[in-house]
Design an enzyme around this catalytic site. Structure first.
Site, mmCIF file in Angstrom:
data_model
loop_
_atom_site.group_PDB
_atom_site.id
_atom_site.type_symbol
_atom_site.label_atom_id
_atom_site.label_comp_id
_atom_site.label_asym_id
_atom_site.label_seq_id
_atom_site.Cartn_x
_atom_site.Cartn_y
_atom_site.Cartn_z
ATOM 1 N N HIS A 25 0.822 -1.210 0.000
ATOM 2 C CA HIS A 25 0.000 0.000 0.000
ATOM 3 C C HIS A 25 0.856 1.260 0.000
ATOM 4 C CE1 HIS A 25 -3.845 -2.158 0.948
ATOM 5 N NE2 HIS A 25 -2.955 -3.060 1.361
ATOM 6 N N ASP A 123 -5.629 5.709 1.505
ATOM 7 C CA ASP A 123 -5.873 4.340 1.082
ATOM 8 C C ASP A 123 -7.352 4.031 1.276
ATOM 9 O OD1 ASP A 123 -6.024 1.268 1.473
ATOM 10 O OD2 ASP A 123 -3.966 1.551 0.779
ATOM 11 N N SER A 146 -5.733 -2.347 -5.256
ATOM 12 C CA SER A 146 -5.957 -3.600 -5.968
ATOM 13 C C SER A 146 -6.694 -3.292 -7.266
ATOM 14 C CB SER A 146 -6.742 -4.588 -5.106
ATOM 15 O OG SER A 146 -6.701 -5.886 -5.655
ATOM 16 N N SER A 375 0.815 -13.169 -6.444
ATOM 17 C CA SER A 375 -0.306 -12.511 -7.128
ATOM 18 C C SER A 375 -0.893 -11.342 -6.360
ATOM 19 C CB SER A 375 -1.414 -13.523 -7.478
ATOM 20 O OG SER A 375 -0.956 -14.462 -8.421
#
Length: 473
Positions: A25, A123, A146, A375
Site C-alpha cells: 500500500h 488508502d 488492488s 499474485s
C-alpha cells in the site's frame, strides 16, 4: 520515468496523502505522491510510526506521524491481535483513529503559512477517513491498491454470502489473516464450479479469499471500504483502461465518483519506498544470463510458508532446470530465521537467493523470462508493465482473484491452484518459459500500456484529468 523536477502548475496547492502502513500500500501511494509533486503540488504525508518510510528518500515531502505516537496508548500496546496478524492495525486504526485524524487535519487546514489543502487522498481501507473528511468539508479521494475486478467482487460479498459461497467450513482450512500458510482445499467437485455472478471465478477462488462471512470483522472492514469508496470524491486505481476495460465500464456505471486509472510503475519506481534493505549484489550475475532465461520468484512482504511447502518449492525450482533469482524474506519459512530449512548443496550454481530485491528493476531486466508470484496486485501489475508472464501461487485476500484473472481472463500466466506440489511447480515453470502464446499476449498488453502513456492515450489523459480535477477542488 518522470522526474521529480517537472512542474506544470505553481506549487500553491497542497495535498495530504495517507497510506496504509504496509509495503503493498505504501508503494503506490508514494508513487502517486511523486507523480502529483511532479505536477506542481505541495505534498504532506500522514503516516503511522509503524512501518514508517525512510523519510530521507523524500526530502521534497512533509511527513506527519500520527495515530500510534503514544507508547502508553493501551489500544495499540498489544498489537497484533490474536489471530489477526497485520490486519489488526487496520481494524484498530479504523475503530479509534477518527478523533486524532480530525485533529491533525484541523491543524493542517488552519496553517496560514503553507499552501491551502486541496484534498485528502487516503488508502481505500482507511474507511474511517470519509466521515472525518466530510465533517471538515474536505474532499477525500481514495487510492485503491488492488484491481477494479477485485473491487467489484468485494462489492458483491453480501450477495456471494447470501448465495452460500462464503460458508464452506468443511471444505477449507482457513489460514491466518496475515497470509500464513496456503489454504488447503478438500477434494470437493463443488469447489471447481463457476461462480454465477463472476463466471471467470471458481467457488474455491471465493473461499480462498479467507472471509468466513461477509459480516465477520474483516468482511466488515471490506464492506465499509466499498461503501465509503463509493461516497468519496474520486477513486484512483493502479491500472490502465486496456487491462480492465469491462470492469471500468461497470465501475463508471455504478459509481458516481470519477475514476482515474494510472499505471504508477510506468511513472516512478517503488525502490525508494521499500521497507526492506534491497540486495543489488546479484545484478552482475543476472547480467551474464541469456535473455528470458531466468525465473524470478518473490512472494511479497507478508506471506509465509511452512517448511514442507518450502521444500516443495525448492525441489520444483531445481527440477525445472531453469536459472532462478529467488527472494526469500527472513521469516518467510514459518519457524525459521532465514534459510535453515534449505538442504545443503541442493540449489547448485543455477540460482541465487536474496533477502529482498528492487523488483521493478528485476522485472525489467532482459534476463527475466517469468515471474513466480503470490499474485499481489502490485506484483501482478508490475509484471504486466514489463511484459513478463507469470506463475501464480496466491495466499489470501485479493490474490486468488488476481491469479484467476491473470490465468483465465488475461491468459498471461499459469495458476498453481492445487497448492504446493513439486511436479506441478516444475511443469508450470517449464510451460511459462516456452509457451509462445502466453508470451505474445503479455507482450501485447505491455505494448497497449506503452501506447496509453503517449499524449492522447488513456493513461496520459487520466493523469491530466486527475491534475485538473484536484486543481478545481
Amino acid at each position: 520515468m518522470e522526474t521529480q523536477t517537472q512542474t506544470t502548475v505553481d506549487r500553491h496547492r497542497r495535498i495530504i496523502l495517507f497510506p496504509l502502513p504496509y509495503q503493498g500500500h505504501v508503494n503506490p501511494m508514494l508513487q502517486l505522491a511523486n507523480l502529483l509533486y511532479s505536477k506542481g503540488f505541495n505534498i504532506t504525508i500522514f503516516h503511522t510510526n509503524f512501518n514508517k518510510p525512510k523519510t530521507s528518500n523524500y526530502p521534497h515531502f512533509t511527513f506527519k506521524f500520527i495515530l500510534d505516537n503514544d507508547p502508553h496508548d493501551e489500544r495499540y500496546c498489544n498489537l497484533p491481535l490474536h489471530g489477526m496478524g497485520a490486519f489488526s492495525r487496520v481494524l484498530l486504526f479504523n475503530q479509534f483513529g477518527a478523533d486524532e485524524l480530525r485533529h491533525q487535519l484541523e491543524l493542517e487546514l488552519s496553517k496560514k503559512d503553507e499552501p491551502s489543502v486541496s484534498c485528502l487522498i487516503t488508502d481505500a481501507l482507511w474507511h474511517f477517513a470519509q466521515p472525518v473528511a466530510v465533517s471538515l468539508n474536505l474532499p477525500r479521494l481514495v487510492l485503491r491498491t488492488s484491481s477494479l475486478f477485485c473491487f467489484l467482487v468485494y462489492a458483491s460479498l453480501p450477495l456471494l454470502n447470501d448465495r452460500g459461497y462464503l460458508d464452506h467450513s468443511n471444505d477449507i482450512t482457513t489460514p491466518l489473516l496475515d497470509g500464513l500458510g496456503y489454504q488447503h482445499l478438500s477434494d470437493n467437485n463443488h469447489l471447481e464450479e463457476q461462480v454465477m455472478e463472476f463466471p471467470m471465478l471458481k467457488v474455491k477462488d471465493i473461499i480462498k479469499m479467507g472471509f468466513k462471512k461477509a459480516n465477520d470483522v474483516v468482511g466488515d472492514v471490506i464492506g465499509n471500504m466499498v461503501k465509503r469508496t463509493k461516497a468519496s470524491s474520486g477513486i484512483i486505481w493502479n491500472s490502465f483502461k486496456g487491462l480492465e476495460e469491462p470492469e471500468l465500464e461497470t465501475v463508471v456505471r455504478e459509481i458516481s465518483a470519477p475514476s482515474f486509472l494510472i499505471p504508477f510503475p510506468k511513472h516512478f519506481t517503488a525502490s525508494s519506498s521499500s521497507l526492506h534493505e534491497q540486495d543489488r549484489t546479484f545484478f552482475p550475475w543476472l547480467d551474464q544470463q541469456p535473455p528470458k532465461s531466468v525465473v524470478y520468484v518473490s512472494f511479497g512482504s507478508v506471506s509465509q510458508l511452512n517448511e514442507k511447502h518450502f521444500l516443495e518449492m525448492v525441489h520444483g525450482l531445481v527440477d525445472s532446470k531453469q536459472s532462478f533469482l529467488w527472494v526469500v524474506r527472513p521469516g518467510f519459512v514459518d519457524g525459521s530465521t532465514w534459510l535453515e530449512a534449505l538442504p545443503d548443496g541442493l540449489m547448485g550454481e543455477r540460482g541465487r537467493i536474496v533477502k529482498w530485491a528492487p523488483q521493478q528493476e528485476v522485472l525489467a531486466h532482459k534476463a527475466i523470462g517469468a515471474f513466480w508470484t503470490h499474485s499481489g496486485w502490485n506484483s501482478t501489475f508490475e509484471s504486466v508493465c514489463e511484459g513478463v508472464p507469470m506463475i501464480c501461487s496466491p495466499f489470501w485476500g485479493d490474490q486468488p482473484l488476481n491469479a484467476r484473472y491473470t490465468s483465465d481472463v488475461l491468459k498471461v500466466g499459469v495458476y498453481l491452484e492445487n497448492g504446493w506440489k513439486r511436479e506441478e511447480i516444475t511443469n508450470a515453470i517449464r510451460r511459462v518459459m516456452v509457451d509462445e502464446e502466453i508470451r505474445e499476449r503479455v507482450k501485447i498488453l505491455k505494448q497497449k500500456l506503452d501506447v496509453s502513456l503517449i499524449k492522447g492515450g488513456s493513461s496520459y489523459e487520466s493523469v491530466q484529468s486527475l491534475v485538473a480535477y484536484i486543481s478545481s477542488l
